[in-house]
Design an enzyme around this catalytic site. Structure first.
Site, PDB file in Angstrom:
ATOM      1  N   LYS A 172      -9.461   0.670  -0.518  1.00  0.00           N
ATOM      2  CA  LYS A 172      -8.364   1.464  -0.407  1.00  0.00           C
ATOM      3  C   LYS A 172      -7.915   1.811  -1.490  1.00  0.00           C
ATOM      4  O   LYS A 172      -7.356   2.846  -1.732  1.00  0.00           O
ATOM      5  CB  LYS A 172      -7.339   0.541   0.435  1.00  0.00           C
ATOM      6  N   LYS A 240       3.880   3.149  -4.345  1.00  0.00           N
ATOM      7  CA  LYS A 240       3.554   1.867  -3.835  1.00  0.00           C
ATOM      8  C   LYS A 240       2.065   1.545  -4.020  1.00  0.00           C
ATOM      9  O   LYS A 240       1.602   0.321  -4.949  1.00  0.00           O
ATOM     10  CB  LYS A 240       3.960   1.387  -2.522  1.00  0.00           C
TER      11      LYS A 240
HETATM   12  P1  NAP Z   1       6.150   4.633   7.845  1.00  0.00           P
HETATM   13  O1  NAP Z   1       6.236   5.826   8.541  1.00  0.00           O
HETATM   14  O2  NAP Z   1       7.398   4.275   6.758  1.00  0.00           O
HETATM   15  O3  NAP Z   1       5.988   3.455   8.687  1.00  0.00           O
HETATM   16  C1  NAP Z   1       6.169   2.060   8.603  1.00  0.00           C
HETATM   17  C2  NAP Z   1       6.917   1.278   9.461  1.00  0.00           C
HETATM   18  O4  NAP Z   1       6.659  -0.204   9.134  1.00  0.00           O
HETATM   19  C3  NAP Z   1       8.031   1.610   9.827  1.00  0.00           C
HETATM   20  O5  NAP Z   1       8.091   1.872  11.167  1.00  0.00           O
HETATM   21  C4  NAP Z   1       8.988   0.395   9.442  1.00  0.00           C
HETATM   22  O6  NAP Z   1      10.090   0.027  10.170  1.00  0.00           O
HETATM   23  C5  NAP Z   1       7.614  -0.572   9.545  1.00  0.00           C
HETATM   24  N1  NAP Z   1       8.325  -1.884   8.658  1.00  0.00           N
HETATM   25  C6  NAP Z   1       8.193  -1.772   7.420  1.00  0.00           C
HETATM   26  N2  NAP Z   1       8.611  -2.978   7.072  1.00  0.00           N
HETATM   27  C7  NAP Z   1       8.767  -3.832   8.021  1.00  0.00           C
HETATM   28  C8  NAP Z   1       9.057  -5.236   8.149  1.00  0.00           C
HETATM   29  N3  NAP Z   1       9.400  -6.026   7.004  1.00  0.00           N
HETATM   30  N4  NAP Z   1       8.976  -5.788   9.281  1.00  0.00           N
HETATM   31  C9  NAP Z   1       8.940  -4.820  10.326  1.00  0.00           C
HETATM   32  N5  NAP Z   1       8.694  -3.554  10.392  1.00  0.00           N
HETATM   33  C10 NAP Z   1       8.576  -3.208   9.155  1.00  0.00           C
HETATM   34  O7  NAP Z   1       4.610   4.339   6.957  1.00  0.00           O
HETATM   35  P2  NAP Z   1       3.306   4.877   7.578  1.00  0.00           P
HETATM   36  O8  NAP Z   1       3.098   6.307   6.855  1.00  0.00           O
HETATM   37  O9  NAP Z   1       3.177   4.775   9.023  1.00  0.00           O
HETATM   38  O10 NAP Z   1       2.511   3.754   6.634  1.00  0.00           O
HETATM   39  C11 NAP Z   1       2.144   2.590   7.012  1.00  0.00           C
HETATM   40  C12 NAP Z   1       1.099   1.917   6.159  1.00  0.00           C
HETATM   41  O11 NAP Z   1      -0.207   2.709   6.200  1.00  0.00           O
HETATM   42  C13 NAP Z   1       1.505   1.832   4.472  1.00  0.00           C
HETATM   43  O12 NAP Z   1       1.080   0.609   4.073  1.00  0.00           O
HETATM   44  C14 NAP Z   1       0.993   3.257   4.215  1.00  0.00           C
HETATM   45  O13 NAP Z   1       0.666   3.030   2.659  1.00  0.00           O
HETATM   46  C15 NAP Z   1      -0.527   3.170   4.956  1.00  0.00           C
HETATM   47  N6  NAP Z   1      -1.052   4.507   5.167  1.00  0.00           N
HETATM   48  C16 NAP Z   1      -0.175   5.587   5.249  1.00  0.00           C
HETATM   49  C17 NAP Z   1      -1.046   6.880   5.550  1.00  0.00           C
HETATM   50  C18 NAP Z   1      -0.301   8.124   5.685  1.00  0.00           C
HETATM   51  O14 NAP Z   1      -0.747   9.082   5.781  1.00  0.00           O
HETATM   52  N7  NAP Z   1       0.998   8.108   6.210  1.00  0.00           N
HETATM   53  C19 NAP Z   1      -2.275   7.015   5.257  1.00  0.00           C
HETATM   54  C20 NAP Z   1      -3.076   5.804   5.032  1.00  0.00           C
HETATM   55  C21 NAP Z   1      -2.442   4.513   4.861  1.00  0.00           C
HETATM   56  P3  NAP Z   1      11.343   1.096  10.127  1.00  0.00           P
HETATM   57  O15 NAP Z   1      10.902   2.429  10.881  1.00  0.00           O
HETATM   58  O16 NAP Z   1      12.232   0.164  10.638  1.00  0.00           O
HETATM   59  O17 NAP Z   1      11.600   1.224   8.799  1.00  0.00           O
END
Ligand code: NAP
Length: 307
Positions: A172, A240
């Site tokens: 990744k 990040k």
């Molecule tokens: P996001 O929309 O910010 O969602 C992250 C979720 O994790 C949020 O709902 C957050 O809760 C929850 N969370 C964070 N810390 C937590 C904790 N300590 N305990 C419990 N829940 C927690 O991010 P995302 O885009 O879905 O990305 C998630 C992961 O996938 C990341 O590592 C990112 O790098 C990876 N990723 C993202 C993409 C993309 O296009 N978005 C693509 C590939 C990979 P809250 O809502 O309460 O803050």
């Protein structure tokens, strides 16, 4: 008996992924730290749980999709973490993008209690998560990969077992090295066109049919031209990811100069307060560097004459 599944973290990626597992007919236990985030899932039959510990008690295979390394550590090892609810034979699949070094440590801690782990970060963005077409990069034992494969098939299409624990996270990081520099290149090309007084949208259209075409140009070219920065993939998450890449480069003693430049752009974007925007907003830093603005109706040559 069909295993029951758990899903922790219902953000931009986690929610559609959990929905795909639910819609494929799997019994699902979910947790989000903000309870309203679980409503969409409970409406289609998932059971809401008050903590990762509760999910781990109920489910045989537990997926995590949270933000950063410390978040995965908290969800797995914290006071109400998975490790306190899961027993021998259960499987934790972390699909977040985090440090490979910490991933290996987590696999060891879980392993000491007989709990299995896979790292399985993804590429393909929100679009891939919604469509169930993600690319999934998996690290861990072959036996556990085989066990998880039927469920991965509800989430993605290109599912590759890369190697041992942490190998998925390394793959990744390689993905982000490529993505970040291609994104920067798209911004530079569009700014060059604009500065030269040539319509960047036409340049984008022409390049999409040639050798320089890419998925990034196709998706992000129009978004940059229109300043459409609705996330998507947030700047703070890309920031990040490049922190992780720079850390690995440091640990391994290798040079990643191209990635380092983009990391500085992302530092600047964070400083500008744009962490919640989509990562296509990287072009905002490039615009400032050259004082060329893609949405500006004034041709740059006229702007420059006034300087
Ligand atoms: P996001 O929309 O910010 O969602 C992250 C979720 O994790 C949020 O709902 C957050 O809760 C929850 N969370 C964070 N810390 C937590 C904790 N300590 N305990 C419990 N829940 C927690 O991010 P995302 O885009 O879905 O990305 C998630 C992961 O996938 C990341 O590592 C990112 O790098 C990876 N990723 C993202 C993409 C993309 O296009 N978005 C693509 C590939 C990979 P809250 O809502 O309460 O803050």
């Amino acid at each position: 008996m069909t295993p029951s599944l758990g899903f922790i973290g219902l953000g931009i990626m986690g929610k559609p992924m959990a929905l795909n597992l639910c819609n494929a007919g799997h019994r699902l236990f979910v947790h989000a730290r903000r309870p309203p985030m679980m409503i969409t899932l409970t409406e289609v039959g998932a059971t809401a749980c008050s903590s990762p510990l509760e999910v781990a008690k109920q489910a045989d295979i537990i997926f995590t999709m949270v933000s950063d390394t410390a978040d995965v550590e908290q969800v797995i090892l914290g006071d109400l973490g998975i490790i306190h609810g899961a027993g021998p034979g259960k499987l934790v699949i972390d699909m977040s993008t985090i440090s490979a070094t910490v991933t290996r440590r987590l696999a060891t801690s879980l392993g000491e209690r007989g709990i299995e782990m896979l790292d399985a970060p993804v590429s393909g963005g929100e679009t891939g998560a919604l469509a169930g077409t993600l690319s999934i990069m998996v690290g861990g034992k072959t036996t556990q990969f085989d066990r998880a494969l039927p469920f991965f098939k509800s989430l993605g299409q290109n599912i590759v077992h890369i190697g041992e624990h942490g190998a998925g996270q390394i793959a990744k990081t390689c993905n982000q090295v490529l993505l970040s520099q291609t994104l920067t290149a798209v911004g530079e090309a569009l700014i060059l066109a604009k500065a030269a007084g040539v319509e960047p949208a036409n340049v984008c259209k022409a390049l999409l049919g040639g050798f320089a075409s890419s998925r990034i140009l196709e998706l992000y070219g129009p978004r940059m031209l229109n300043h459409d920065f609705k996330p998507g993939f947030k700047v703070k998450l890309h920031h990040k990811d490049l922190r992780i890449a720079m850390q690995i480069a440091h640990e391994l003693g290798i040079a990643l100069p191209g990635t380092a430049v983009v990391a500085q752009y992302l530092n600047a974007l964070m400083g500008m307060g744009h962490g919640e925007l989509d990562n296509g907003a990287l072009v905002l830093v490039q615009e400032q560097l050259s004082n060329v603005h893609l949405t500006d109706s004034v041709p740059p040559s006229q702007q420059r004459e006034k300087l």
